[in-house]
Design a protein around this motif. Structure first.
Motif, PDB file in Angstrom:
ATOM      1  N   TYR A   1       0.840  -1.203   0.000  1.00  0.00           N
ATOM      2  CA  TYR A   1       0.000   0.000   0.000  1.00  0.00           C
ATOM      3  C   TYR A   1       0.875   1.253   0.000  1.00  0.00           C
ATOM      4  O   TYR A   1       0.685   2.154  -0.811  1.00  0.00           O
ATOM      5  CB  TYR A   1      -0.916  -0.004   1.228  1.00  0.00           C
ATOM      6  CG  TYR A   1      -1.867   1.164   1.256  1.00  0.00           C
ATOM      7  CD1 TYR A   1      -3.075   1.117   0.574  1.00  0.00           C
ATOM      8  CD2 TYR A   1      -1.552   2.324   1.953  1.00  0.00           C
ATOM      9  CE1 TYR A   1      -3.949   2.183   0.581  1.00  0.00           C
ATOM     10  CE2 TYR A   1      -2.415   3.408   1.981  1.00  0.00           C
ATOM     11  CZ  TYR A   1      -3.616   3.323   1.288  1.00  0.00           C
ATOM     12  OH  TYR A   1      -4.473   4.389   1.299  1.00  0.00           O
ATOM     13  N   SER A   2       1.878   1.289   0.892  1.00  0.00           N
ATOM     14  CA  SER A   2       2.734   2.480   0.967  1.00  0.00           C
ATOM     15  C   SER A   2       3.401   2.730  -0.378  1.00  0.00           C
ATOM     16  O   SER A   2       3.359   3.829  -0.912  1.00  0.00           O
ATOM     17  CB  SER A   2       3.806   2.287   2.043  1.00  0.00           C
ATOM     18  OG  SER A   2       3.212   1.802   3.218  1.00  0.00           O
TER      19      SER A   2
ATOM     20  N   PRO B   1       4.958  14.289   6.396  1.00  0.00           N
ATOM     21  CA  PRO B   1       4.585  14.893   7.669  1.00  0.00           C
ATOM     22  C   PRO B   1       5.562  14.475   8.760  1.00  0.00           C
ATOM     23  O   PRO B   1       5.938  13.310   8.831  1.00  0.00           O
ATOM     24  CB  PRO B   1       3.195  14.322   7.938  1.00  0.00           C
ATOM     25  CG  PRO B   1       3.155  13.058   7.166  1.00  0.00           C
ATOM     26  CD  PRO B   1       3.983  13.313   5.928  1.00  0.00           C
ATOM     27  N   PRO B   2       6.036  15.414   9.590  1.00  0.00           N
ATOM     28  CA  PRO B   2       7.038  15.089  10.610  1.00  0.00           C
ATOM     29  C   PRO B   2       6.442  14.342  11.800  1.00  0.00           C
ATOM     30  O   PRO B   2       6.337  14.894  12.897  1.00  0.00           O
ATOM     31  CB  PRO B   2       7.562  16.471  11.014  1.00  0.00           C
ATOM     32  CG  PRO B   2       6.397  17.375  10.784  1.00  0.00           C
ATOM     33  CD  PRO B   2       5.672  16.840   9.593  1.00  0.00           C
TER      34      PRO B   2
ATOM     35  N   ALA C   1      11.983   8.062   2.346  1.00  0.00           N
ATOM     36  CA  ALA C   1      10.553   8.330   2.568  1.00  0.00           C
ATOM     37  C   ALA C   1      10.348   9.750   3.074  1.00  0.00           C
ATOM     38  O   ALA C   1       9.220  10.151   3.362  1.00  0.00           O
ATOM     39  CB  ALA C   1       9.973   7.328   3.559  1.00  0.00           C
ATOM     40  N   ARG C   2      11.444  10.510   3.204  1.00  0.00           N
ATOM     41  CA  ARG C   2      11.368  11.906   3.638  1.00  0.00           C
ATOM     42  C   ARG C   2      10.565  12.048   4.919  1.00  0.00           C
ATOM     43  O   ARG C   2       9.712  12.932   5.030  1.00  0.00           O
ATOM     44  CB  ARG C   2      10.746  12.786   2.542  1.00  0.00           C
ATOM     45  CG  ARG C   2      11.307  12.601   1.156  1.00  0.00           C
ATOM     46  CD  ARG C   2      12.775  12.794   1.068  1.00  0.00           C
ATOM     47  NE  ARG C   2      13.231  14.067   1.621  1.00  0.00           N
ATOM     48  CZ  ARG C   2      14.511  14.301   1.950  1.00  0.00           C
ATOM     49  NH1 ARG C   2      15.417  13.339   1.824  1.00  0.00           N
ATOM     50  NH2 ARG C   2      14.860  15.472   2.441  1.00  0.00           N
ATOM     51  N   LYS C   3      10.798  11.188   5.897  1.00  0.00           N
ATOM     52  CA  LYS C   3      10.091  11.315   7.182  1.00  0.00           C
ATOM     53  C   LYS C   3      11.041  10.956   8.306  1.00  0.00           C
ATOM     54  O   LYS C   3      11.999  10.199   8.101  1.00  0.00           O
ATOM     55  CB  LYS C   3       8.880  10.372   7.235  1.00  0.00           C
ATOM     56  CG  LYS C   3       7.603  10.973   6.667  1.00  0.00           C
ATOM     57  CD  LYS C   3       6.446  10.008   6.869  1.00  0.00           C
ATOM     58  CE  LYS C   3       6.112   9.857   8.369  1.00  0.00           C
ATOM     59  NZ  LYS C   3       5.313   8.652   8.621  1.00  0.00           N
TER      60      LYS C   3
ATOM     61  N   TRP D   1       4.906   5.222   6.021  1.00  0.00           N
ATOM     62  CA  TRP D   1       3.494   5.584   5.913  1.00  0.00           C
ATOM     63  C   TRP D   1       3.330   7.083   5.668  1.00  0.00           C
ATOM     64  O   TRP D   1       3.892   7.897   6.388  1.00  0.00           O
ATOM     65  CB  TRP D   1       2.767   5.170   7.193  1.00  0.00           C
ATOM     66  CG  TRP D   1       1.288   5.277   7.066  1.00  0.00           C
ATOM     67  CD1 TRP D   1       0.502   6.275   7.545  1.00  0.00           C
ATOM     68  CD2 TRP D   1       0.423   4.354   6.418  1.00  0.00           C
ATOM     69  NE1 TRP D   1      -0.805   6.037   7.227  1.00  0.00           N
ATOM     70  CE2 TRP D   1      -0.883   4.860   6.534  1.00  0.00           C
ATOM     71  CE3 TRP D   1       0.619   3.144   5.729  1.00  0.00           C
ATOM     72  CZ2 TRP D   1      -2.004   4.204   5.996  1.00  0.00           C
ATOM     73  CZ3 TRP D   1      -0.486   2.501   5.209  1.00  0.00           C
ATOM     74  CH2 TRP D   1      -1.773   3.037   5.350  1.00  0.00           C
ATOM     75  N   GLU D   2       2.611   7.429   4.619  1.00  0.00           N
ATOM     76  CA  GLU D   2       2.355   8.824   4.254  1.00  0.00           C
ATOM     77  C   GLU D   2       3.634   9.602   3.997  1.00  0.00           C
ATOM     78  O   GLU D   2       3.655  10.824   4.072  1.00  0.00           O
ATOM     79  CB  GLU D   2       1.503   9.523   5.314  1.00  0.00           C
ATOM     80  CG  GLU D   2       0.095   8.947   5.383  1.00  0.00           C
ATOM     81  CD  GLU D   2      -0.828   9.751   6.291  1.00  0.00           C
ATOM     82  OE1 GLU D   2      -0.326  10.331   7.275  1.00  0.00           O
ATOM     83  OE2 GLU D   2      -2.021   9.791   6.008  1.00  0.00           O
ATOM     84  N   GLY D   3       4.722   8.862   3.709  1.00  0.00           N
ATOM     85  CA  GLY D   3       5.961   9.546   3.355  1.00  0.00           C
ATOM     86  C   GLY D   3       5.939   9.956   1.897  1.00  0.00           C
ATOM     87  O   GLY D   3       4.917   9.862   1.212  1.00  0.00           O
ATOM     88  N   ARG D   4       7.102  10.454   1.428  1.00  0.00           N
ATOM     89  CA  ARG D   4       7.249  10.732  -0.010  1.00  0.00           C
ATOM     90  C   ARG D   4       8.289   9.749  -0.510  1.00  0.00           C
ATOM     91  O   ARG D   4       9.493  10.039  -0.495  1.00  0.00           O
ATOM     92  CB  ARG D   4       7.717  12.173  -0.234  1.00  0.00           C
ATOM     93  CG  ARG D   4       6.826  13.222   0.387  1.00  0.00           C
ATOM     94  CD  ARG D   4       5.607  13.520  -0.498  1.00  0.00           C
ATOM     95  NE  ARG D   4       4.774  14.576   0.095  1.00  0.00           N
ATOM     96  CZ  ARG D   4       3.914  14.357   1.103  1.00  0.00           C
ATOM     97  NH1 ARG D   4       3.809  13.141   1.610  1.00  0.00           N
ATOM     98  NH2 ARG D   4       3.183  15.345   1.582  1.00  0.00           N
TER      99      ARG D   4
END
Ligand code: HEA
Ligand code: HEA
Ligand code: CUA
Ligand SMILES: [Cu+2]
Lengths: 201, 332, 644
Positions: free
Chosen positions: B65-66, B81-82, C368-370, C433-436
């Motif tokens: 999914y990711s 998001p950090p 993942a830029r996180k 998760w929700e990374g780039r």
């Protein structure tokens, strides 16, 4: 990129190292090294107890062998004393007393040497050799391993002694002596453990 | 996260579970069980598999999914998001695996205990492993190169070794135990199916390790008793050579009609005459040499070093003479 | 290979070679001197043995095994002396006044500088990586050979002896000369940079510990061709089998000693460096996870490795000096060997995995830029694995006939290790998760690692369950487990690390398309090769067999073919590395836009890494946090260093 940019100007000269700990690297290194040395002895003790306890031999030492515990005891005393002279040498140089350092080192070295030679002679007279079963194997294993460490220790002591006579070390700079001392004390303490396990227990 | 994406994630999870589950179920991973112990082990296996499938499905689903949703083009230089952590979440994924592995441990421990029980009147068989043969000695003193068991009768094997480590394993019975020099290890097997199964040595024991195989025959009660009466190699009125032949395990590697031995690891001893002729030696001398120095002459089709060279020291002189005589006289 | 570290520096210092500089090329440290120091020390060893045997009155004064054993110590020493490994200490010992370090042994200005004692951690790092990849190929080629043998039942090309030798050295090369040192190499290159230090704490020791590797490797390979045959007992060389082995066994034992010594030295170096040489502001809780990983790994090495040294000594003594540590008829205890061996070799499997975990954390956060999810728990779970790792060794002995009461406790501890490992796996997933997500080659290998290692770990859980292990032990199921964790786990992370730091190490960019090709070939070939092994194992095929029951023929043929494909995939990798290192496009300092310190300097970094220690002001993973800094360079505004 900033650092890289500046890097070009500078020649081959290292920046000042920033030390993040109060212990000197060399001393910390020696302590960690001793930790792994202890584990090495640990493996020899492990096999010793496997052969002596788990394998359930009828008698230990198996007749007709016996352990020359008395000579070894004398030897032990010599080694313990050498630890004190080593300590003397270290404290001497810390007070800037070179003569004390030299005397202490020479004494320590000679006692260590006596210990080693005594052990060699003991091996020669002991009446059994490596091939004589698990008892002999573990006996020579532990004492031999320790003998090897005494040899290394002596080499280090020799170096320090030489430098001591060549006029190195001072009240300010004496890591060399200190580290050698730490190792020698370790060899010494380890011997006491070996002695009790191999000769007395 | 949005509702839609949650649905998609769950769908992915279902798909992953389906695929992994299919692989787990459709492939007959374990050999068909032929023993009580094997059945229990199979239960633990399935119990673990359910958990494993679930765990893998979760990981696979989230992973795909990711990659599918959050992947960006190389020139995109925005950041995510950090998020630094989420305590409850971390507690959850510490606790759940902890519970799951505890469950597996408990089940395993119980089964382990059950598989160790032999009941009150087990059939007791002494198993001796040596390079590269098995010997099975029955309560009545008879020794065989292969194992014969009675269906539904708990059997306790007392396993030891002569030279190096070996390991006794019958895949269909699932039970396995190393044979250790100077140690008598117990192993319980309770066959539930009649038939013939392989006995495999699974501990590297030298050059012949790969061919150190024997067989176990499971007979019905009647069949077993019939077999127990006849056959075998009793003590008493027999040529001493025959005793030696079985005692030192020749029977498990060689075929020799006179001893009703059917081993195929080594060359057939019924053909000793031809072999001696090939080697250009008198029969007796040839046999003797082949026993004490196996590599002196290698029969075509067999590789050197397989037969242990240890018999020289193992077999007492008079047994050796008897053995040579026995072979020389009885070979075809 | 000239386009490497530091050629950005216009002029090398006038002097090369390591100190003290001598007049003639024959006496100066270097390969010429090696030419005569090796025979010299060889002779000394021979003399020593004969002298002792003569004094002790043993005959023959000339005896093979003991002689070989001693030579395997003295000849390598001769090599090291010749190369200049001990020059400084010899100089120190002779009591001369110590000269201030003039850094002549530092840096690489031509390919020659990679073939001498070099005290620059960056050079040593590259020496390590290249050497280990070479041994990886050797080990792999051995695998290719015995896979060819296994393609059909029966004996084709090798007799059982040779086959077992191939297997043993395959494993030994892969473990002792590829995975463990490869991680040491990457760590060597990156850790000082990440810490903001100019070099390791003990540069000379560092150089020495590298040069022990080629010794160990050559010794292993030489062991294969010794008269009488090599070590044919698997990499575990259990007693009593390996006490009755041909002379090659001694080579194996000694090689393991050299490799072990090397990794202990490196571990000491890492520990001291990490503890004493962190840049101002770099508290433990601000260290990148790769540093944490190598910190825990080094602790494992320092504590555990002496045990394999012990175990190899004992079997060697049994073999050479006829002792009876493990010989029953001499009162020895057979299983003692396995306990001692596994007390190292289980921790060893985490020595082979934890640094990989570190690499994964670095790559995932960047790609993942996180920020790494749950940073502290990540570090703590490493520590947990470290501690638990020492309490599970006997899970390799469930069927060995050891004390029965040990089984269940060892099972539980083995299972529990799944928890910290799980924490890491899930935290990595949460990081993505929700990374780039940028699917670069390193990231691909990391994703491959995540999926494959979970499979390997789960098969580990099967094995940890005693009843299942009783069925599966010593079968190809184990072989499958081994490769899913070691290849799918460790090797994938090593590849990820090599690709990730390639621009930093070489100053050039690798070929992305070839990199992706390499990944997919490896990933597919890997699964085709090793997944079926689960099946044939459970079905009844034991490990370490040159010949097997006919019903496994088809599967083994398939596996062999797949394994050749897997082997071929390595060639793509080698080609990519060589080509890109030579002709690849120049890389910028920070191609991945990463925050950790090694990327804040040029690629390759300046010879002393930093002009003055940078000041660390924050976490290394603050991606997406507006205006967050990990470190400040240049005239630093010294902020109070939090004590830890
Ligand atoms: C990198 C090396 C590596 C790693 C990391 C591991 C990890 C593990 N190994 Fe493995 N192992 C080897 C290398 C490795 N192993 C080798 C080389 C051998 C063979 C030696 C020889 O005989 O030659 C071996 C053999 C071996 C045996 C002996 C088998 C036998 O000989 O009979 C056992 C038995 O317990 C075992 C268990 C485990 C376990 C429990 C883990 C655990 O650490 C795994 C933990 C990870 C996971 C479980 C997956 C991720 C976790 C989650 C996703 C959380 C959720 C999970 C659950 C709820 C279950 N291994
Ligand atoms: C990190 C560890 C590692 C790695 C990477 C590998 C890689 C491989 N292994 Fe190995 N293996 C082990 C660790 C490893 N193995 C261990 C510990 C054992 C247990 C040993 C024992 O039982 O004692 C084992 C055992 C083992 C067995 C069981 C042997 C037996 O029990 O009888 C098998 C069987 O197929 C096997 C196969 C392979 C294959 C096909 C590869 C492939 O991945 C290899 C792929 C090939 C290459 C990567 C190199 C190819 C390169 C070229 C062809 C060109 C370049 C060449 C030069 C420039 C010189 N391995
Ligand atoms: Cu007996 Cu393998
Ligand atoms: Cu393990």
């Amino acid at each position: 990129m900033s650092a890289a940019a500046e890097a070009h100007e500078h020649g081959a000269h290292p920046p000042p190292i920033h030390y993040s700990s109060r212990v000197a690297p060399a001393i910390l290194g020696m302590f960690l090294f001793i930790a792994s040395e202890i584990m090495l002895f640990g493996s020899f003790f492990t096999v010793y107890f496997f052969d002596r306890v788990v394998a359930q031999p009828s008698e230990w030492p198996p007749p007709p062998f016996e352990r020359p515990w008395f000579i070894a005891l004398v030897n032990t005393c010599i080694l313990v004393t050498s630890s004190f002279t080593m300590h003397w040498a270290t404290t001497a140089i810390k007070r800037g007393n070179r003569a004390g350092l030299q005397a202490g080192m020479v004494l320590t070295f000679l006692m260590g040497l006596t210990f080693l030679l005594t052990q060699v002679i003991e091996y020669h007279r002991i009446g059994f050799n490596t091939a004589d079963g698990a008892f002999a194997a573990t006996f020579f294993g532990l004492t031999g391993l320790h003998g090897g460490h005494v040899f290394v220790g002596l080499t280090i002591l020799l170096v320090v002694t030489i430098r001591a006579f060549r006029g190195h070390f001072s009240a300010e700079a004496h890591h060399g002596v200190e580290i050698a001392g730490i190792y020698w004390h370790f060899v010494d303490v380890m011997w006491i453990v070996v002695y009790f396990t191999v000769y007395v227990l | 996260m949005r509702r839609g994406s949650l649905v998609q994630l769950i769908l992915l999870g279902v798909v992953a579970t389906a695929i992994t589950g299919a692989v787990a179920v459709l492939v007959p991973w374990l050999p068909e069980s032929a023993g009580k112990e094997a059945d229990r082990i199979e239960f633990v296996y399935w119990f673990t598999t359910v958990i494993a499938v679930a765990v893998f499905a979760v990981v696979a689903a989230v992973l795909t999914y990711s990659v599918w949703k959050f992947r960006v083009r190389p020139d995109d230089d925005s950041d995510g998001p950090p998020v630094h952590g989420h305590t409850n979440l971390e507690i959850v994924w510490t606790a759940i695996p902890a519970i799951l592995v505890t469950a597996i441990s408990v089940v395993s421990a119980i089964v382990l205990a059950q598989n160790g029980r032999a009941g009150d009147h087990p059939l007791r068989i002494k198993v001796v492993a040596q390079q590269f043969a098995w010997q099975f000695t029955y309560p009545d003193g008879k020794t065989y190169g292969h194992l014969t068991l009675e269906k539904d009768r708990p059997t306790q094997l007392d396993i030891t070794a002569k030279d190096v480590l070996h390991s006794f394993w019958v895949p269909q019975l699932s039970q396995k135990q190393d044979a250790v020099v100077g140690q008598h290890n117990k192993l319980v097997v309770t066959p539930t199916k009649t038939g013939t199964f392989p006995v495999v040595c699974t501990e590297l024991c030298g050059l012949g390790h790969s061919i150190m195989r024997s067989r176990v025959e499971v007979l019905t009660k009647a069949g077993y008793e019939a077999w127990a009466k006849g056959g075998g190699v009793t003590g008493g009125r027999r040529p001493p050579g025959l005793t030696a032949f079985n005692q030192f395990g020749c029977n498990s590697c060689h075929t020799f009609t006179a001893a009703s031995a059917t081993g195929t690891i080594g060359p057939s001893l019924d053909k000793l005459k031809e072999a001696a002729a090939k080697a250009g030696k008198p029969l007796d001398a040839f046999i003797r040499e082949s026993i004490i120095d196996p590599n002196a002459y290698i029969a075509p089709g067999f590789s050197p070093g397989v037969m242990p060279a240890t018999f020289k020291s193992q077999i007492p002189a008079k047994d050796l003479d008897a053995l040579v005589k026995f072979l020389a006289t009885n070979t075809k | 290979m000239s386009a490497t570290t530091h050629d950005i520096h216009s002029t090398p210092p006038s002097h090369g070679g390591s100190q003290p500089r001598a007049r003639s090329a024959w006496t100066a440290a270097g390969w010429l001197r090696v030419l005569w120091t090796i025979p010299l020390f060889g002779g000394l060893g021979l003399g020593l043995v004969c002298l002792i045997r003569w004094l002790a009155g043993w005959d023959p004064v000339w005896d093979g095994p003991p002689l070989v054993t001693v030579e395997l110590v003295t000849i390598p020493l001769g090599f090291l002396v010749g190369l200049g490994g001990f020059d400084y200490w010899a100089y120190y010992a002779s009591g001369k006044p110590t000269r201030p370090e003039d850094h002549s042994g530092h840096g690489a200005y031509s390919w020659r500088d990679y073939f001498r004692i070099n005290t620059d951690h960056k050079v040593i790092g590259i020496q390590y990586v290249v050497t280990t990849i070479f041994f990886f190929c050797c080990g792999g080629v051995l695998a290719m050979l015995f896979r060819a043998e296994l393609a059909k039942p029966g004996d084709q090309y090798f007799n059982p002896q040779t086959f077992n030798v191939l297997v043993a050295d395959h494993a030994a090369l892969m473990i002792f000369l590829f995975i463990i040192p490869a991680f040491a190499g990457l760590g060597n290159y990156v850790i000082p940079l990440m810490l903001g230090a100019p070099d390791m704490a003990f540069p000379r020791l560092n150089a020495l510990s590298f040069w022990l590797l080629p010794i160990a490797g050559v010794m292993l390979l030489a062991g294969m061709v010794t008269p009488g045959g090599g070590p044919s007992t698997g990499w575990t060389c259990y007693a009593p089998l390996c006490t009755h082995q041909p002379l090659g066994q001694v080579f194996f034992n000694m090689a393991v000693q050299w490799a072990g010594a090397s990794s202990i030295m490196t571990a000491l170096n890492f520990l001291v460096t990490i503890i004493t040489m962190r840049a101002p502001g770099m508290t433990f809780w601000r260290m990148p996870l790769l540093v944490w990983a190598n910190f825990t790994t080094s602790l494992l090495v320092v504590i555990a490795t002496p045990f394999i040294a012990g175990s190899q000594f004992f079997v060697m003594f049994d073999r050479v000096m006829h002792t009876h540590f493990f010989e029953v008829d001499g009162g020895g205890y057979v299983l003692g060997y396995q306990h001692i061996f596994w007390f190292y070799s289980h921790p060893a499997v985490y020595i082979m995995m934890l640094p990989g975990f570190g690499i994964v954390s670095e790559v995932i956060a960047v790609m993942a830029r996180k920020p790494v999810f749950g940073y502290r728990l990540m570090a703590l779970s490493l520590m947990a694995i470290l501690v638990l790792g020492f309490s599970v060794w006997a899970h390799h002995m469930f069927v060995a006939g050891m004390a029965p009461w040990l089984r269940v406790p060892m099972m539980v501890t083995s299972m529990v290790i799944a928890v910290p490992t799980g924490i890491k796996i899930f935290s990595w997933l949460a990081t993505m998760w929700e990374g780039r997500i940028h699917l670069t080659t390193p990231m691909l290998f990391v994703l491959g690692f995540l999926s494959m290692f979970v499979i390997g770990g789960l098969s580990g859980i099967y094995l940890a369950s005693v009843p299942i292990d009783i069925h599966a032990s010593d079968t190809y199921f184990i072989v499958a487990h081994i490769h899913y964790v070691l290849f799918g786990g460790s090797v994938f992370t090593i590849f990820a690390g090599i690709y990730y730091w390639f621009p930093k190490m070489t100053g050039r960019m690798y070929d992305e398309r070839l990199g992706k090709l390499h990944f997919w070939l490896t990933f597919i070939g890997f699964n085709l090769t090793f997944f079926p092994m689960h099946y044939i194992g459970l079905q009844g095929m034991p490990r370490r067999v040159a010949d097997y029951a006919d019903r496994f023929a088809d599967f083994n043929l398939f596996i062999s073919i797949a394994s050749f494909g897997l082997g071929a995939s390595t060639i793509v990798f080698l080609y990519n590395m060589v080509k890109s290192w030579r002709w690849g496009p120049l890389a910028v300092g920070n191609p991945w836009r990463a925050l950790t310190l090694e990327w804040q300097v040029s690629s390759p970094p300046p010879i002393f890494n930093f002009d003055e220690p940078p000041t660390v002001v924050g976490s290394p993973y603050e991606y997406g946090v507006p205006g967050a800094r990990h470190a400040i360079f240049g005239p630093a505004v010294r902020e109070p260093v939090p004590a830890d």
